[in-house]
Motif scaffolding. Structure first.
Motif, PDB file in Angstrom:
ATOM      1  N   LEU A  90      80.671  -7.708 -10.645  1.00  0.00           N
ATOM      2  CA  LEU A  90      79.428  -7.126 -11.141  1.00  0.00           C
ATOM      3  C   LEU A  90      78.643  -6.587  -9.946  1.00  0.00           C
ATOM      4  N   SER A  91      78.397  -5.278  -9.944  1.00  0.00           N
ATOM      5  CA  SER A  91      77.627  -4.652  -8.865  1.00  0.00           C
ATOM      6  C   SER A  91      76.317  -4.130  -9.436  1.00  0.00           C
ATOM      7  N   PHE A  92      75.217  -4.585  -8.861  1.00  0.00           N
ATOM      8  CA  PHE A  92      73.907  -4.075  -9.253  1.00  0.00           C
ATOM      9  C   PHE A  92      73.004  -4.100  -8.035  1.00  0.00           C
ATOM     10  N   ALA A  93      71.825  -3.498  -8.156  1.00  0.00           N
ATOM     11  CA  ALA A  93      70.928  -3.384  -7.012  1.00  0.00           C
ATOM     12  C   ALA A  93      69.502  -3.646  -7.448  1.00  0.00           C
ATOM     13  N   SER A  94      68.645  -3.865  -6.464  1.00  0.00           N
ATOM     14  CA  SER A  94      67.243  -4.144  -6.734  1.00  0.00           C
ATOM     15  C   SER A  94      66.385  -3.557  -5.631  1.00  0.00           C
ATOM     16  N   ALA A  95      65.153  -3.221  -5.986  1.00  0.00           N
ATOM     17  CA  ALA A  95      64.172  -2.863  -4.971  1.00  0.00           C
ATOM     18  C   ALA A  95      63.859  -4.100  -4.140  1.00  0.00           C
ATOM     19  N   PRO A  96      63.507  -3.930  -2.862  1.00  0.00           N
ATOM     20  CA  PRO A  96      63.239  -5.099  -2.012  1.00  0.00           C
ATOM     21  C   PRO A  96      62.160  -6.016  -2.570  1.00  0.00           C
ATOM     22  N   SER A  97      61.107  -5.450  -3.159  1.00  0.00           N
ATOM     23  CA  SER A  97      60.009  -6.283  -3.650  1.00  0.00           C
ATOM     24  C   SER A  97      60.466  -7.237  -4.749  1.00  0.00           C
ATOM     25  N   ILE A  98      61.351  -6.782  -5.627  1.00  0.00           N
ATOM     26  CA  ILE A  98      61.835  -7.617  -6.722  1.00  0.00           C
ATOM     27  C   ILE A  98      62.957  -8.531  -6.257  1.00  0.00           C
ATOM     28  N   ALA A  99      63.720  -8.060  -5.281  1.00  0.00           N
ATOM     29  CA  ALA A  99      64.845  -8.861  -4.795  1.00  0.00           C
ATOM     30  C   ALA A  99      64.391 -10.110  -4.066  1.00  0.00           C
ATOM     31  N   GLN A 100      63.188 -10.081  -3.489  1.00  0.00           N
ATOM     32  CA  GLN A 100      62.726 -11.156  -2.617  1.00  0.00           C
ATOM     33  C   GLN A 100      62.890 -12.542  -3.252  1.00  0.00           C
ATOM     34  N   PHE A 101      62.417 -12.719  -4.487  1.00  0.00           N
ATOM     35  CA  PHE A 101      62.517 -14.014  -5.152  1.00  0.00           C
ATOM     36  C   PHE A 101      63.183 -13.915  -6.525  1.00  0.00           C
ATOM     37  N   ILE A 102      62.901 -12.841  -7.251  1.00  0.00           N
ATOM     38  CA  ILE A 102      63.366 -12.746  -8.631  1.00  0.00           C
ATOM     39  C   ILE A 102      64.881 -12.600  -8.711  1.00  0.00           C
ATOM     40  N   ALA A 103      65.476 -11.793  -7.820  1.00  0.00           N
ATOM     41  CA  ALA A 103      66.928 -11.565  -7.892  1.00  0.00           C
ATOM     42  C   ALA A 103      67.707 -12.860  -7.699  1.00  0.00           C
ATOM     43  N   ALA A 104      67.236 -13.731  -6.817  1.00  0.00           N
ATOM     44  CA  ALA A 104      67.936 -15.001  -6.597  1.00  0.00           C
ATOM     45  C   ALA A 104      67.928 -15.849  -7.868  1.00  0.00           C
ATOM     46  N   ARG A 105      66.827 -15.827  -8.599  1.00  0.00           N
ATOM     47  CA  ARG A 105      66.751 -16.594  -9.848  1.00  0.00           C
ATOM     48  C   ARG A 105      67.683 -15.995 -10.900  1.00  0.00           C
ATOM     49  N   VAL A 106      67.779 -14.678 -10.914  1.00  0.00           N
ATOM     50  CA  VAL A 106      68.696 -14.017 -11.853  1.00  0.00           C
ATOM     51  C   VAL A 106      70.139 -14.396 -11.545  1.00  0.00           C
ATOM     52  N   ILE A 107      70.503 -14.352 -10.264  1.00  0.00           N
ATOM     53  CA  ILE A 107      71.882 -14.686  -9.884  1.00  0.00           C
ATOM     54  C   ILE A 107      72.189 -16.142 -10.194  1.00  0.00           C
ATOM     55  N   THR A 108      71.209 -17.016 -10.047  1.00  0.00           N
ATOM     56  CA  THR A 108      71.412 -18.417 -10.434  1.00  0.00           C
ATOM     57  C   THR A 108      71.766 -18.523 -11.914  1.00  0.00           C
ATOM     58  N   GLY A 109      71.040 -17.768 -12.759  1.00  0.00           N
ATOM     59  CA  GLY A 109      71.344 -17.761 -14.191  1.00  0.00           C
ATOM     60  C   GLY A 109      72.712 -17.187 -14.493  1.00  0.00           C
ATOM     61  N   LEU A 110      73.086 -16.118 -13.781  1.00  0.00           N
ATOM     62  CA  LEU A 110      74.413 -15.532 -13.973  1.00  0.00           C
ATOM     63  C   LEU A 110      75.511 -16.516 -13.579  1.00  0.00           C
ATOM     64  N   ARG A 111      75.313 -17.196 -12.464  1.00  0.00           N
ATOM     65  CA  ARG A 111      76.331 -18.132 -11.988  1.00  0.00           C
ATOM     66  C   ARG A 111      76.500 -19.306 -12.958  1.00  0.00           C
ATOM     67  N   GLN A 112      75.412 -19.733 -13.579  1.00  0.00           N
ATOM     68  CA  GLN A 112      75.508 -20.830 -14.546  1.00  0.00           C
ATOM     69  C   GLN A 112      76.318 -20.419 -15.772  1.00  0.00           C
ATOM     70  N   ARG A 113      76.145 -19.175 -16.209  1.00  0.00           N
ATOM     71  CA  ARG A 113      76.849 -18.727 -17.405  1.00  0.00           C
ATOM     72  C   ARG A 113      78.248 -18.212 -17.094  1.00  0.00           C
ATOM     73  N   PHE A 114      78.402 -17.540 -15.949  1.00  0.00           N
ATOM     74  CA  PHE A 114      79.701 -16.965 -15.571  1.00  0.00           C
ATOM     75  C   PHE A 114      80.096 -17.513 -14.198  1.00  0.00           C
ATOM     76  N   PRO A 115      80.603 -18.737 -14.126  1.00  0.00           N
ATOM     77  CA  PRO A 115      80.836 -19.382 -12.822  1.00  0.00           C
ATOM     78  C   PRO A 115      81.855 -18.683 -11.946  1.00  0.00           C
ATOM     79  N   ASP A 116      82.764 -17.885 -12.527  1.00  0.00           N
ATOM     80  CA  ASP A 116      83.796 -17.219 -11.729  1.00  0.00           C
ATOM     81  C   ASP A 116      83.481 -15.751 -11.447  1.00  0.00           C
ATOM     82  N   LEU A 117      82.307 -15.301 -11.835  1.00  0.00           N
ATOM     83  CA  LEU A 117      81.954 -13.887 -11.679  1.00  0.00           C
ATOM     84  C   LEU A 117      81.698 -13.553 -10.209  1.00  0.00           C
TER      85      LEU A 117
END
Length: 308
Positions: free
Chosen positions: A96-123
């Motif tokens: 899965l390839s996606f991108a974010s603006a720096p302002s949103i990536a600072q904290f929000i992107a990490a929380r999103v990836i945590t949610g993705l990893r919980q649902r799709f552990p091998d992604l």
């Protein structure tokens, strides 16, 4: 000629393995009468005998041996198919390839990836941090599926969808006299060395809007391109600033004080994708998680406690 269904294949194989109706029912976790009826219905429909009954034990009939061999092949292929589906559900063998603006990536992107990893552990996840001028090539060259930006992209080749509205807030170093206030006016901020982003930049233009709406033109003592730079300069006591709340969405940020603005000012987060491109289910889930995490950050009161 009647054809076997996958359910019939499953039941016939279970009887073959267990040797009894009750044993097959236990394997499949269903009732024995239902198994018995389905076996009779299958034999009647095919016009052949599948089993011989010997002292209550079901033994494959001589004429059906070739069928049972094929049933076993079908079952193995179904097992392989289910295994492949299970792997896909965990994200196996997909990037899965996606991108974010720096302002949103600072904290929000990490929380999103945590949610993705919980649902799709091998992604396999590939996150890029992009400036707005890099976004168009990233999407049109299909280097990634979606970009989360703090500004829409004005181009007919892409589609920008608003996903959350957040506040613009004031930030200042700890110990600053404006930290004594529970809310800060932009008229207070411009009395101090002010750190900002070039108003010709879309993000900078959004941050400058509350000043322009009030007929003010802030003079920048210094400028930075990205939200992280602004936060760092303020933390080091070099001035005050306004910034989107998503960039300072961490609960504890030592060295920095956040205050709501007296004047209402908002910023919108956008999901941007190539027009006409169907997102993968993983990318759709990513946008959903960004929407959720941005909304949670919007609802969470992260203001640092003002002195009593």
């Amino acid at each position: 000629m009647k054809e076997l269904t996958l359910r019939q294949v499953e039941v016939v194989r279970a009887v073959m393995i267990a040797g009894t109706i009750q044993g097959a029912a236990n394997l499949l976790n269903v009732s024995a009468p239902g198994i018995s009826r389905l076996i009779k219905h299958t034999e009647d429909g095919l016009g052949i005998r599948l089993f011989e009954r010997r002292a209550g034990v079901f033994v494959p009939a001589q004429e059906a041996h070739s069928i049972f061999a094929m049933l076993e092949q079908v079952h193995r292929r179904m097992d392989n198919l289910n295994a492949a589906v299970g792997a896909l559900q965990k994200g196996h063998d997909f990037t899965l390839s996606f991108a974010s603006a720096p302002s949103i990536a600072q904290f929000i992107a990490a929380r999103v990836i945590t949610g993705l990893r919980q649902r799709f552990p091998d992604l396999d996840i590939d996150l890029d941090i992009l400036k707005i001028e890099e976004t168009l090539d990233y999407l049109l060259l299909e280097q990634g599926e979606v970009v989360i930006m703090s500004s829409p992209l004005d181009n007919p080749a892409v589609e920008s969808i608003p996903i959350c509205e957040g506040r613009i807030v004031a930030i200042m170093p700890e110990g600053h006299e404006l930290a004594e206030k529970s809310a800060v006016s932009i008229r207070d901020l411009i009395r101090y060395p002010f750190i900002g982003v070039d108003p010709d930049d879309p993000y900078g233009r959004t941050l400058a809007r509350p000043f322009l709406d009030a007929g003010l033109s802030p003079r920048h003592a210094m400028r930075g391109r990205f939200a992280q730079t602004i936060v760092s300069l303020v933390r080091h006591g070099l001035g005050v600033a306004v910034i989107d709340e998503f960039s300072v969405a961490e609960v504890y940020m030592p060295g920095l004080v956040r205050r709501p603005l007296v004047e209402p000012a908002v910023i919108t987060a956008w999901s941007v994708q190539k027009r006409g491109r169907q997102l993968s289910s993983f990318a759709e889930q990513t946008v959903h998680l960004f929407r959720r995490e941005l909304a949670k950050a919007r609802a969470r009161e992260t203001w640092d406690r003002a002195p009593d």
